[in-house]
Design an enzyme around this catalytic site. Structure first.
Site, mmCIF file in Angstrom:
data_model
loop_
_atom_site.group_PDB
_atom_site.id
_atom_site.type_symbol
_atom_site.label_atom_id
_atom_site.label_comp_id
_atom_site.label_asym_id
_atom_site.label_seq_id
_atom_site.Cartn_x
_atom_site.Cartn_y
_atom_site.Cartn_z
ATOM 1 N N GLY A 3 0.816 -1.206 0.000
ATOM 2 C CA GLY A 3 0.000 0.000 0.000
ATOM 3 C C GLY A 3 0.845 1.249 0.000
ATOM 4 O O GLY A 3 0.514 2.258 0.633
ATOM 5 N N ALA A 4 1.951 1.234 -0.755
ATOM 6 C CA ALA A 4 2.935 2.318 -0.696
ATOM 7 C C ALA A 4 2.637 3.466 -1.649
ATOM 8 O O ALA A 4 3.463 4.369 -1.791
ATOM 9 C CB ALA A 4 4.330 1.762 -0.982
ATOM 10 N N VAL B 269 -2.516 -7.177 -3.288
ATOM 11 C CA VAL B 269 -2.368 -8.168 -2.221
ATOM 12 C C VAL B 269 -3.514 -9.187 -2.205
ATOM 13 O O VAL B 269 -3.404 -10.208 -1.525
ATOM 14 C CB VAL B 269 -2.242 -7.504 -0.836
ATOM 15 C CG1 VAL B 269 -1.025 -6.603 -0.785
ATOM 16 C CG2 VAL B 269 -3.517 -6.756 -0.443
ATOM 17 N N TYR C 165 -15.147 -4.014 9.151
ATOM 18 C CA TYR C 165 -13.837 -3.354 9.213
ATOM 19 C C TYR C 165 -13.197 -3.590 10.577
ATOM 20 O O TYR C 165 -12.033 -3.998 10.664
ATOM 21 C CB TYR C 165 -13.967 -1.855 8.940
ATOM 22 C CG TYR C 165 -12.653 -1.128 9.127
ATOM 23 C CD1 TYR C 165 -11.619 -1.304 8.211
ATOM 24 C CD2 TYR C 165 -12.439 -0.293 10.222
ATOM 25 C CE1 TYR C 165 -10.390 -0.665 8.377
ATOM 26 C CE2 TYR C 165 -11.222 0.352 10.402
ATOM 27 C CZ TYR C 165 -10.205 0.163 9.492
ATOM 28 O OH TYR C 165 -8.989 0.787 9.669
ATOM 29 N N GLY D 29 -5.736 5.723 15.502
ATOM 30 C CA GLY D 29 -7.100 6.218 15.571
ATOM 31 C C GLY D 29 -7.343 7.182 14.429
ATOM 32 O O GLY D 29 -7.016 6.898 13.272
ATOM 33 N N VAL E 33 -6.956 9.686 11.713
ATOM 34 C CA VAL E 33 -5.842 10.199 10.917
ATOM 35 C C VAL E 33 -6.412 10.909 9.696
ATOM 36 O O VAL E 33 -7.187 10.327 8.933
ATOM 37 C CB VAL E 33 -4.896 9.077 10.464
ATOM 38 C CG1 VAL E 33 -3.755 9.654 9.627
ATOM 39 C CG2 VAL E 33 -4.344 8.307 11.660
ATOM 40 N N GLY F 58 -5.859 13.531 6.110
ATOM 41 C CA GLY F 58 -4.923 13.771 5.033
ATOM 42 C C GLY F 58 -4.549 12.562 4.204
ATOM 43 O O GLY F 58 -3.563 12.602 3.466
ATOM 44 N N GLU G 53 -6.197 8.944 1.814
ATOM 45 C CA GLU G 53 -7.319 8.546 0.964
ATOM 46 C C GLU G 53 -8.313 7.645 1.694
ATOM 47 O O GLU G 53 -9.334 7.256 1.122
ATOM 48 C CB GLU G 53 -6.799 7.817 -0.279
ATOM 49 C CG GLU G 53 -5.952 8.683 -1.195
ATOM 50 C CD GLU G 53 -5.454 7.911 -2.403
ATOM 51 O OE1 GLU G 53 -5.663 6.675 -2.456
ATOM 52 O OE2 GLU G 53 -4.869 8.541 -3.294
#
Length: 252
Positions: free
Chosen positions: A9-10, A58, A150, A181, A183, A185, A187
Protein backbone atom coordinates in the site's frame (compact mmCIF):
# COMPACT_ATOMS: atom_id res chain seq x y z
CA UNK A 1 22.65 -0.45 9.41
CA UNK A 2 20.75 -0.30 6.13
CA UNK A 3 18.01 -2.90 5.77
CA UNK A 4 15.58 -3.88 3.03
CA UNK A 5 11.89 -3.25 3.70
CA UNK A 6 8.79 -4.34 1.81
CA UNK A 7 5.91 -1.89 2.29
CA UNK A 8 2.48 -2.71 0.90
CA UNK A 9 0.00 0.00 0.00
CA UNK A 10 2.93 2.32 -0.70
CA UNK A 11 1.17 4.52 -3.26
CA UNK A 12 -0.54 6.79 -0.70
CA UNK A 13 -1.23 7.51 2.95
CA UNK A 14 0.60 5.52 5.61
CA UNK A 15 2.48 3.34 3.15
CA UNK A 16 3.86 6.25 1.15
CA UNK A 17 4.97 8.12 4.26
CA UNK A 18 6.48 5.00 5.83
CA UNK A 19 8.45 4.34 2.63
CA UNK A 20 9.79 7.91 2.65
CA UNK A 21 10.74 7.74 6.33
CA UNK A 22 12.48 4.41 5.89
CA UNK A 23 14.59 5.78 3.06
CA UNK A 24 15.37 8.91 5.07
CA UNK A 25 16.61 6.61 7.84
CA UNK A 26 19.00 4.90 5.42
CA UNK A 27 16.98 1.81 4.44
CA UNK A 28 15.98 0.48 1.02
CA UNK A 29 12.30 -0.03 0.24
CA UNK A 30 10.43 -2.39 -2.04
CA UNK A 31 7.39 -0.16 -2.56
CA UNK A 32 4.39 -2.35 -3.38
CA UNK A 33 1.00 -1.20 -4.62
CA UNK A 34 -1.48 -1.38 -7.47
CA UNK A 35 -0.76 2.02 -9.09
CA UNK A 36 2.43 1.61 -11.07
CA UNK A 37 2.66 5.27 -12.03
CA UNK A 38 2.77 6.34 -8.39
CA UNK A 39 5.40 3.74 -7.54
CA UNK A 40 7.57 4.92 -10.40
CA UNK A 41 7.11 8.52 -9.27
CA UNK A 42 8.30 7.51 -5.79
CA UNK A 43 11.37 5.85 -7.32
CA UNK A 44 12.07 9.01 -9.30
CA UNK A 45 11.68 11.08 -6.12
CA UNK A 46 13.91 8.98 -3.87
CA UNK A 47 16.21 7.21 -6.34
CA UNK A 48 16.46 3.74 -7.87
CA UNK A 49 19.02 2.65 -5.27
CA UNK A 50 16.52 3.38 -2.48
CA UNK A 51 13.18 2.37 -4.05
CA UNK A 52 12.29 -0.79 -5.97
CA UNK A 53 8.75 -0.41 -7.38
CA UNK A 54 6.61 -3.55 -7.20
CA UNK A 55 3.18 -3.54 -8.82
CA UNK A 56 1.17 -5.86 -6.59
CA UNK A 57 -2.44 -6.45 -5.62
CA UNK A 58 -2.37 -8.17 -2.22
CA UNK A 59 -5.67 -9.91 -3.02
CA UNK A 60 -3.95 -11.82 -5.86
CA UNK A 61 -3.05 -15.05 -4.07
CA UNK A 62 -0.82 -16.36 -6.85
CA UNK A 63 1.20 -13.17 -7.16
CA UNK A 64 1.76 -13.02 -3.41
CA UNK A 65 2.73 -16.69 -3.13
CA UNK A 66 5.35 -16.26 -5.86
CA UNK A 67 6.70 -13.03 -4.41
CA UNK A 68 9.99 -14.23 -2.84
CA UNK A 69 11.26 -15.60 -6.14
CA UNK A 70 9.85 -12.71 -8.17
CA UNK A 71 11.69 -9.94 -6.34
CA UNK A 72 14.49 -8.23 -8.22
CA UNK A 73 18.02 -9.54 -7.78
CA UNK A 74 19.60 -7.92 -4.75
CA UNK A 75 16.22 -7.20 -3.14
CA UNK A 76 15.17 -10.72 -2.12
CA UNK A 77 16.24 -10.70 1.52
CA UNK A 78 13.41 -8.75 3.15
CA UNK A 79 14.39 -7.57 6.63
CA UNK A 80 11.26 -5.52 7.35
CA UNK A 81 7.72 -6.30 6.20
CA UNK A 82 5.16 -3.54 6.69
CA UNK A 83 1.70 -4.98 6.08
CA UNK A 84 -0.04 -1.69 5.41
CA UNK A 85 -2.41 -2.38 2.50
CA UNK A 86 -5.99 -2.22 3.72
CA UNK A 87 -9.26 -0.36 3.41
CA UNK A 88 -12.64 0.38 4.93
CA UNK A 89 -15.81 0.48 2.84
CA UNK A 90 -19.00 2.15 4.05
CA UNK A 91 -20.45 2.78 7.49
CA UNK A 92 -23.78 1.05 6.91
CA UNK A 93 -25.46 -0.98 9.63
CA UNK A 94 -24.80 -4.69 9.24
CA UNK A 95 -28.40 -5.48 8.27
CA UNK A 96 -28.20 -3.03 5.36
CA UNK A 97 -24.63 -3.66 4.24
CA UNK A 98 -23.29 -4.68 0.84
CA UNK A 99 -21.84 -8.20 1.12
CA UNK A 100 -19.36 -7.47 -1.67
CA UNK A 101 -17.86 -4.66 0.41
CA UNK A 102 -17.53 -6.97 3.40
CA UNK A 103 -15.75 -9.55 1.25
CA UNK A 104 -13.41 -6.97 -0.24
CA UNK A 105 -12.35 -5.81 3.23
CA UNK A 106 -11.70 -9.39 4.32
CA UNK A 107 -9.80 -10.15 1.10
CA UNK A 108 -7.50 -7.17 1.60
CA UNK A 109 -7.22 -6.63 5.36
CA UNK A 110 -7.16 -10.28 6.38
CA UNK A 111 -6.21 -12.58 3.49
CA UNK A 112 -3.78 -10.13 1.91
CA UNK A 113 -1.91 -9.55 5.18
CA UNK A 114 -1.95 -13.24 6.00
CA UNK A 115 -0.60 -14.29 2.60
CA UNK A 116 2.16 -11.65 2.56
CA UNK A 117 3.29 -12.81 5.98
CA UNK A 118 3.23 -16.45 4.88
CA UNK A 119 5.36 -15.61 1.83
CA UNK A 120 8.02 -13.51 3.59
CA UNK A 121 8.23 -14.95 7.12
CA UNK A 122 10.11 -18.21 6.38
CA UNK A 123 13.07 -16.28 4.98
CA UNK A 124 13.23 -14.10 8.08
CA UNK A 125 13.18 -17.11 10.38
CA UNK A 126 15.89 -18.84 8.33
CA UNK A 127 18.12 -15.76 8.67
CA UNK A 128 17.31 -15.37 12.37
CA UNK A 129 16.21 -11.76 12.13
CA UNK A 130 13.46 -9.50 10.81
CA UNK A 131 10.59 -7.20 11.67
CA UNK A 132 6.94 -7.54 10.72
CA UNK A 133 4.81 -4.47 11.37
CA UNK A 134 1.09 -4.90 10.82
CA UNK A 135 -1.11 -1.84 10.44
CA UNK A 136 -4.19 -2.40 12.56
CA UNK A 137 -6.65 0.11 13.99
CA UNK A 138 -8.23 1.22 17.24
CA UNK A 139 -11.38 -0.21 15.64
CA UNK A 140 -10.06 -3.62 16.76
CA UNK A 141 -10.89 -2.65 20.35
CA UNK A 142 -13.56 0.05 20.17
CA UNK A 143 -16.58 -0.85 18.03
CA UNK A 144 -18.66 1.90 16.49
CA UNK A 145 -21.89 1.91 14.45
CA UNK A 146 -21.19 0.82 10.89
CA UNK A 147 -17.68 -0.41 11.65
CA UNK A 148 -18.80 -4.05 11.81
CA UNK A 149 -16.60 -5.96 9.35
CA UNK A 150 -13.84 -3.35 9.21
CA UNK A 151 -13.40 -3.57 12.99
CA UNK A 152 -13.53 -7.36 12.79
CA UNK A 153 -10.72 -7.43 10.22
CA UNK A 154 -8.56 -5.28 12.49
CA UNK A 155 -9.37 -7.52 15.44
CA UNK A 156 -7.98 -10.34 13.30
CA UNK A 157 -4.80 -8.31 12.73
CA UNK A 158 -4.39 -7.88 16.47
CA UNK A 159 -4.92 -11.54 17.32
CA UNK A 160 -2.85 -12.76 14.38
CA UNK A 161 0.03 -10.54 15.52
CA UNK A 162 -0.13 -11.98 19.02
CA UNK A 163 -0.25 -15.50 17.61
CA UNK A 164 2.80 -14.79 15.47
CA UNK A 165 4.63 -13.41 18.49
CA UNK A 166 4.01 -16.69 20.32
CA UNK A 167 5.28 -18.76 17.41
CA UNK A 168 8.30 -16.54 16.81
CA UNK A 169 9.62 -16.43 20.37
CA UNK A 170 13.34 -17.12 20.24
CA UNK A 171 13.66 -16.88 16.45
CA UNK A 172 15.03 -13.33 16.36
CA UNK A 173 12.01 -12.16 14.34
CA UNK A 174 9.86 -9.42 15.87
CA UNK A 175 6.21 -8.65 15.14
CA UNK A 176 4.12 -5.62 16.08
CA UNK A 177 0.61 -4.25 15.59
CA UNK A 178 0.32 -0.48 15.11
CA UNK A 179 -3.23 0.71 15.83
CA UNK A 180 -3.96 4.30 14.77
CA UNK A 181 -7.10 6.22 15.57
CA UNK A 182 -8.28 9.34 13.71
CA UNK A 183 -5.84 10.20 10.92
CA UNK A 184 -6.49 12.92 8.35
CA UNK A 185 -4.92 13.77 5.03
CA UNK A 186 -5.05 10.30 3.48
CA UNK A 187 -7.32 8.55 0.96
CA UNK A 188 -8.84 6.33 3.67
CA UNK A 189 -12.07 8.27 4.13
CA UNK A 190 -12.48 8.99 0.42
CA UNK A 191 -12.31 5.28 -0.33
CA UNK A 192 -14.69 4.48 2.50
CA UNK A 193 -17.32 6.90 1.20
CA UNK A 194 -16.88 6.15 -2.49
CA UNK A 195 -15.25 9.48 -3.31
CA UNK A 196 -17.96 11.64 -1.70
CA UNK A 197 -15.87 14.62 -0.55
CA UNK A 198 -18.47 15.96 1.88
CA UNK A 199 -18.90 12.64 3.68
CA UNK A 200 -15.18 11.93 3.57
CA UNK A 201 -14.31 15.23 5.22
CA UNK A 202 -16.98 15.14 7.92
CA UNK A 203 -15.10 12.96 10.45
CA UNK A 204 -12.22 15.47 10.51
CA UNK A 205 -14.21 18.70 10.61
CA UNK A 206 -13.08 21.09 13.36
CA UNK A 207 -10.49 18.62 14.69
CA UNK A 208 -6.74 18.21 14.70
CA UNK A 209 -6.31 14.58 13.64
CA UNK A 210 -3.07 12.68 13.43
CA UNK A 211 -1.20 12.52 10.13
CA UNK A 212 0.40 9.73 8.15
CA UNK A 213 3.75 11.11 9.31
CA UNK A 214 2.75 10.46 12.94
CA UNK A 215 2.00 6.81 12.13
CA UNK A 216 5.22 6.46 10.15
CA UNK A 217 7.15 7.81 13.12
CA UNK A 218 5.72 5.05 15.31
CA UNK A 219 6.76 2.40 12.78
CA UNK A 220 10.30 3.78 12.60
CA UNK A 221 10.51 3.84 16.40
CA UNK A 222 9.44 0.20 16.65
CA UNK A 223 11.97 -1.14 14.16
CA UNK A 224 14.71 1.05 15.64
CA UNK A 225 14.48 -0.42 19.13
CA UNK A 226 17.23 -2.78 20.35
CA UNK A 227 16.93 -6.27 18.87
CA UNK A 228 15.87 -7.82 22.19
CA UNK A 229 12.78 -5.54 22.48
CA UNK A 230 9.45 -6.43 20.82
CA UNK A 231 6.50 -4.02 20.76
CA UNK A 232 3.46 -6.28 20.73
CA UNK A 233 0.89 -3.54 20.17
CA UNK A 234 0.89 0.24 20.13
CA UNK A 235 -2.32 2.31 20.07
CA UNK A 236 -2.28 5.91 18.83
CA UNK A 237 -5.00 8.56 19.04
CA UNK A 238 -4.99 12.33 18.59
CA UNK A 239 -5.75 14.26 21.77
CA UNK A 240 -9.17 15.21 20.38
CA UNK A 241 -10.28 11.57 20.23
CA UNK A 242 -11.42 9.13 22.88
CA UNK A 243 -13.13 5.76 23.05
CA UNK A 244 -16.84 6.18 22.32
CA UNK A 245 -19.60 5.79 24.88
CA UNK A 246 -21.88 2.78 24.95
CA UNK A 247 -24.74 2.99 22.48
CA UNK A 248 -28.07 3.18 24.34
CA UNK A 249 -31.27 3.44 22.32
CA UNK A 250 -34.15 5.07 24.18
CA UNK A 251 -37.80 4.25 24.00
CA UNK A 252 -37.88 0.49 23.83
Amino acid sequence: MSRTALVTGATSGFGLEIARRLVAAGHRVIAAGRRTDRLEALRDELGAEAICPLTLDVTDAGAVAGLPGALAEGWREVDILVNNAGLALGTTAAQDSDLAQWEQMVATNVLGLMRLTHAILPGMVARGRGDIVNLGSVAANYPYPGGNVYGATKAFVQQFTLGLKTDLAGTGVRVSDVQPGLVGGTEFSHVRFGGDDAKAGAPYADTTPMTAADVAEAVLWIIGLPAHVNVNRIELMPVVQGAGPFVVKRGG
